[in-house]
Scaffold this active site. Structure first.
Site, PDB file in Angstrom:
ATOM      1  N   GLU A 168       0.868  -1.173   0.000  1.00 31.70           N
ATOM      2  CA  GLU A 168       0.000   0.000   0.000  1.00 31.70           C
ATOM      3  C   GLU A 168       0.903   1.220   0.000  1.00 31.70           C
ATOM      4  O   GLU A 168       1.471   1.592   1.030  1.00 31.70           O
ATOM      5  CB  GLU A 168      -0.916  -0.018   1.229  1.00 31.70           C
ATOM      6  CG  GLU A 168      -1.894  -1.173   1.259  1.00 31.70           C
ATOM      7  CD  GLU A 168      -2.940  -1.098   0.151  1.00 31.70           C
ATOM      8  OE1 GLU A 168      -3.144   0.009  -0.407  1.00 31.70           O
ATOM      9  OE2 GLU A 168      -3.542  -2.126  -0.164  1.00 31.70           O
ATOM     10  N   CYS A 227      -2.176   9.301   2.555  1.00 28.45           N
ATOM     11  CA  CYS A 227      -1.728   8.747   1.272  1.00 28.45           C
ATOM     12  C   CYS A 227      -2.721   9.002   0.145  1.00 28.45           C
ATOM     13  O   CYS A 227      -2.339   9.026  -1.027  1.00 28.45           O
ATOM     14  CB  CYS A 227      -1.448   7.258   1.393  1.00 28.45           C
ATOM     15  SG  CYS A 227      -2.855   6.266   1.938  1.00 28.45           S
TER      16      CYS A 227
END
Length: 458
Positions: free
Chosen positions: A212, A246
């Site tokens: 990720e 993010c």
């Protein structure tokens, strides 16, 4: 930590996994319930740790960290029994008499390496999937957010058998020692540079990975967008956690016809959400460390500051800042910003934006604001990205029915909800054949057998 200690941790967990205890539904349900009770019992200590590390208010800590975890655990508990059931599969006519199904099998010992920006959320969220799927877990939290790392170690040690779930604290050298071990699954959240190192280490044992990562996630504001609402949702998505997210909008593409209107609206909503002097706001999240602060502060020499720009080194705080007159040659556009700086780029043609996006690394998220459904689908179909929203930001990751993950440079694999369970499960295919009869044409038998097979298989 030395190699021997790291190896002992893995061996101890593998021995526990081989007892078969984690295969049982009741065991998994009990552990997930214990996980939720643990979070509830330590809630005040968690708030205190997140305040120490990032100056998060209780509201922000709950909405972006704890609340998500409660929802995710409840979702897993509600559906776990169904997820664990063998899945029937169709069987072709050539396999008459047999039955096919898929068993969801845990990989074994899972390593989860968590980042600092959501130090509780991004440590526990993948662990929920790993536990639900029947794996053991070694969790390595970020050493940058020390208070949260310490509380994670304390509460997990107090709640779980260390042979089942354990926390290993430490810096870069500890991560290196852990990555040298043979794991059955590795789940990493962080930057692309370290993600490549994780993948390289995993390849030595052919260990499957989920990465990720991140990237420069755009928000595109078209001429027919509802500007005030778009501005509010972009401001919220960008400056939550001081931009250290993010999937935060990394920059804004705005059509020249609505640019001034959008900028006015964003300035208004920044003041509404964070006050006229955000750095003096007791609940405004700070930058995680001095190195990161200095990197962000240097970016403010790019373009022209049209809102914000104030920074306090002692507080490690940078107020929400909008930068105009930015081009792709500026330093701020060469890497993921990961902070409360929002560059603005103007466009005239949506086709030009799509063409530019196709030449870039694939972002983790994309947000399109506009009312025309054809244009919405044009962007969603022709630009590759991990996941995103039409007329919103961030909200897609809070839906447990949607997979969350990147593509290309923004990562591989996905999780959340059932996708977390699936990520940590091997799909074992099984065919159960009848012994009541045997189909003769499966064996070598000349032209007759060939003719029958031809009709069945063509």
């Amino acid at each position: 930590m030395g190699k021997l200690e790291a190896k002992e941790i893995v061996n101890r967990q593998r021995s526990f996994f081989h007892t078969g205890k984690t295969m049982d539904y009741a065991f998994r349900k009990e552990q997930l319930t214990s996980l939720k009770n643990m979070l509830k019992g330590y809630e005040q200590e968690i708030y205190h740790a997140l305040k120490n590390d990032l100056n998060k208010s209780e509201y922000e800590a709950f909405t972006t960290e704890l609340g998500f975890l409660y929802t995710e655990i409840d979702f897993a508990l509600k559906h776990l029994k169904d997820w664990m059931k063998p899945e029937k599969a169709e069987t072709p006519l050539t396999h008459k008499g047999s039955k096919s199904y898929i068993r969801k099998e845990p990989y074994g010992v899972a390593l989860i390496i968590a980042p600092w920006n959501y130090p509780l959320h991004l440590a526990i969220a993948p662990a929920i999937g790993a536990i639900a799927a029947g794996n053991t877990v070694v969790l390595k939290p970020s050493e940058i957010t020390r208070s949260t790392s310490a509380i994670l170690a304390d509460m997990i040690q107090s709640t779980f058998d260390s042979s089942f779930v354990t926390v290993v604290e430490g810096a870069k050298d500890v991560s290196q020692q852990l990555l040298e071990q043979r794991w059955d699954y590795i789940f990493f959240t962080g930057g692309a540079h370290v993600g490549k190192i994780v993948m390289e280490q995993a390849s030595k044992h052919l260990t499957p990975v989920t990465l990720e990562l991140g990237g420069k996630s755009p928000a595109i504001v078209d001429t027919d967008a509802k500007i005030d609402l778009a501005a509010k949702r972009i401001v919220w998505g960008k400056f939550t956690n001081a931009g250290q997210t993010c999937v935060a909008p990394d920059y804004v593409y705005v059509h020249e016809k609505v640019k001034l209107k959008l900028l006015r609206a964003m300035k208004k909503h920044i003041k509404s959400l964070y006050g006229k002097k955000p750095i003096q706001n007791y609940d405004y999240v700070r930058i995680v460390g001095k190195q990161h602060f200095n990197r962000l502060n240097a970016f403010m020499t790019d373009g022209e500051i049209i809102h914000g720009g104030e920074a306090d080194e002692d507080k490690l705080s940078i107020e929400p800042t909008i930068l105009d007159k930015i081009s792709w040659d500026n330093a701020i556009m060469q890497e993921e910003i990961f902070g409360p700086l929002l560059p603005i780029i103007t466009f005239r043609s949506l086709d030009d934006v799509i063409s530019e996006m196709k030449e870039m690394e694939k972002p983790l998220a994309l947000y399109y604001f506009g009312e025309n459904e054809q244009k919405q689908q044009l962007v969603m179909t022709n630009v590759s990205f991990g996941g995103g929203c039409i007329n919103d930001t961030l909200y897609h990751l809070a839906n447990p029915h949607l997979p969350f993950g990147g593509t290309g440079n923004s990562g591989m694999g996905a999780y959340h909800g059932k996708y977390s369970f699936d990520t940590f499960s091997h799909q074992k295919s099984i065919l159960k054949q009848t012994t009541k009869f045997d189909i003769p044409f499966r064996y070598p038998g000349g032209q007759v057998a060939k003719a029958i097979l031809s009709r069945l298989m063509k």
